[in-house]
Design an enzyme around this catalytic site. Structure first.
Site, PDB file in Angstrom:
ATOM      1  N   LYS A  33      55.532  41.181  34.211  1.00 32.26           N
ATOM      2  CA  LYS A  33      56.740  41.983  33.977  1.00 32.26           C
ATOM      3  C   LYS A  33      57.758  41.748  35.097  1.00 32.26           C
ATOM      4  CE  LYS A  33      54.792  45.879  36.500  1.00 32.26           C
ATOM      5  NZ  LYS A  33      53.909  47.058  36.410  1.00 32.26           N
ATOM      6  N   ARG A 117      52.392  60.357  33.722  1.00 37.67           N
ATOM      7  CA  ARG A 117      53.629  59.593  33.687  1.00 37.67           C
ATOM      8  C   ARG A 117      53.865  59.158  32.240  1.00 37.67           C
ATOM      9  NH1 ARG A 117      53.806  53.745  36.659  1.00 37.67           N
ATOM     10  NH2 ARG A 117      52.224  53.422  35.070  1.00 37.67           N
ATOM     11  N   TYR A 248      79.505  41.561  61.137  1.00 39.83           N
ATOM     12  CA  TYR A 248      80.232  42.827  61.001  1.00 39.83           C
ATOM     13  C   TYR A 248      79.941  43.771  62.163  1.00 39.83           C
ATOM     14  CZ  TYR A 248      81.716  41.858  56.237  1.00 39.83           C
ATOM     15  OH  TYR A 248      82.317  41.326  55.131  1.00 39.83           O
ATOM     16  N   MET A 294      76.910  40.045  52.396  1.00 41.00           N
ATOM     17  CA  MET A 294      76.544  40.004  50.983  1.00 41.00           C
ATOM     18  C   MET A 294      75.911  38.666  50.605  1.00 41.00           C
ATOM     19  SD  MET A 294      78.852  40.841  47.620  1.00 41.00           S
ATOM     20  CE  MET A 294      79.503  42.369  48.270  1.00 41.00           C
TER      21      MET A 294
HETATM   22  C1  LIG Z   1      52.552  46.769  36.870  1.00 40.07           C
HETATM   23  C2  LIG Z   1      51.377  47.227  36.112  1.00 40.07           C
HETATM   24  C3  LIG Z   1      50.094  46.718  36.385  1.00 40.07           C
HETATM   25  C4  LIG Z   1      49.797  45.764  37.531  1.00 40.07           C
HETATM   26  O1  LIG Z   1      49.650  46.476  38.733  1.00 40.07           O
HETATM   27  P1  LIG Z   1      49.311  45.724  40.110  1.00 40.07           P
HETATM   28  O2  LIG Z   1      49.191  46.821  41.093  1.00 40.07           O
HETATM   29  O3  LIG Z   1      50.479  44.840  40.401  1.00 40.07           O
HETATM   30  O4  LIG Z   1      48.065  44.964  39.883  1.00 40.07           O
HETATM   31  C5  LIG Z   1      49.057  47.113  35.553  1.00 40.07           C
HETATM   32  N1  LIG Z   1      49.264  47.976  34.540  1.00 40.07           N
HETATM   33  C6  LIG Z   1      50.473  48.509  34.271  1.00 40.07           C
HETATM   34  C7  LIG Z   1      50.626  49.458  33.148  1.00 40.07           C
HETATM   35  C8  LIG Z   1      51.580  48.155  35.054  1.00 40.07           C
HETATM   36  O5  LIG Z   1      52.777  48.677  34.783  1.00 40.07           O
END
Ligand SMILES: *Cc1c(COP(=O)(O)O)cnc(C)c1O
Length: 340
Positions: A33, A117, A248, A294
């Site tokens: 992701k 969550r 800066y 930047m």
């Molecule tokens: C990001 C995520 C993971 C992976 O977690 P890590 O700590 O990076 O191994 C696993 N499950 C879900 C639902 C996530 O959102």
């Protein structure tokens, strides 16, 4: 030429192979992701395929689409349904969401086991299963997220037990209705690495695949290798005198006569803005001078090209954050290349 990110394919294969050896090949799933934690979605997806990964997890349909041809199971954590293909699963977080899907959509049911969550409550599970049957959805998986993998204490085990109970309940229901058995998964990197007995059919590994153990105080005997390095190119050099001030507000003051150079990365590229008092250096110890701009950064160096970091732990520490944050902030537009 411009700043770029180098992906160390050997390091990535090393990390994946450690996991596959310890947990077995079919149990190692990969979370890619958020542009593969900033590493570049397509690059990492192709390497993952080469490493024998068959199940991956992405943020949304847009990410899934880019890598849809590479894996037998791609699970989308969030966002709207899109008609994408038979290898795509959508994670369902609520009963309302279940009711919106077209027939024969592949889903993975997310259950809340204590993080409070995302996902359905335990009390909604049977109703969800009935809805799945009624709407002819394909239940491919049941997942939870154990949010206590990094923490000492009993919650980690309480959550494991809650998932075991749900798993048993769902298995019984699935048997009773003669439906195909879904896969079950609840652990991410830290939870899996601290476990002696692995729960479920699959582990959703993220951060360790990219070379970092989480923030866990719990030790693991496995040593992972960081996969990403950030390189910048020199814009120009200046020979300056002791006491001259840089950037800066003149925040960077030279302690002795020296030649410094400006390099072509800054907070606009997703780096955290250092202001000179963090004591941060580039990867080989070259001192960073003054406030970051930047698009540029001044460093006590004359090299044409400089490695800003090849391990983000120092940057995470300097900004009181975690490697995940440093990595995912890196701008998508920085070119990514695989180290030959
Ligand atoms: C990001 C995520 C993971 C992976 O977690 P890590 O700590 O990076 O191994 C696993 N499950 C879900 C639902 C996530 O959102």
């Amino acid at each position: 030429m411009m700043a770029y990110i180098l992906i160390d394919k050997k390091a990535f294969f090393f990390n994946i192979s450690l996991l596959q050896t310890k947990f077995s090949k079919q149990k190692v799933g990969l979370v890619i992701k958020d542009n593969a934690y900033g590493h570049g979605l397509e690059i990492i997806a192709n390497l993952a395929k080469e490493a024998g990964i068959t199940s991956v997890f992405v943020k949304n349909a847009e990410e899934a689409q880019k890598i849809a041809h590479l894996f037998s199971q791609i699970t989308i954590f969030y966002g709207d349904y899109a008609p994408l293909g038979e290898n795509i699963n959508f994670v369902m977080h609520s009963l309302e969401q279940l009711a919106t899907l077209p027939k024969n959509t592949n889903i993975e049911l997310k259950i809340n086991i204590g993080m409070n969550r995302n996902g359905l409550c335990e009390s909604e599970v049977i109703e969800a299963l009935n809805l799945i049957k009624k709407h002819s959805l394909n239940l491919k998986g049941v997942m939870a997220h154990n949010g206590f993998g990094d923490d000492l204490g009993s919650e980690f085990y309480t959550q494991k037990q809650r998932f075991n109970k749900i798993q048993a309940e769902i298995q019984e229901w699935v048997h009773m209705h003669h439906l195909p058995m879904p896969r079950f998964h609840a652990l991410s990197s830290s939870g899996a690495l601290r476990s002696t007995e692995i729960q479920g059919d699959l582990i959703r590994f993220g951060i360790v695949a990219y070379g970092y153990l989480s923030t866990s105080p719990l030790l693991s005997d496995m040593d992972f290798k960081p996969v990403l390095s950030l390189y910048a190119r020199k814009i120009c050099s200046k020979a300056l005198k002791k006491g001259d001030r840089v950037g800066y507000g003149g925040q960077g003051v030279l302690e002795y006569n020296s030649t410094i150079s400006s390099y072509d990365v800054g907070y606009g590229d997703g780096l955290f803005r250092c202001i000179g008092n963090e004591g941060l250096c580039a990867a080989n110890g070259e001192k960073i001078i003054g406030r970051m701009s930047m698009d540029t950064l001044s460093i006590l160096s004359t090299q044409d090209e400089i490695c800003i970091f090849n391990d983000v732990r120092e940057w995470a520490k300097a900004f009181k954050t975690i490697p995940y944050v440093i990595l995912t902030h890196l701008n998508k537009d920085i070119p990514r290349r695989v180290k030959p």
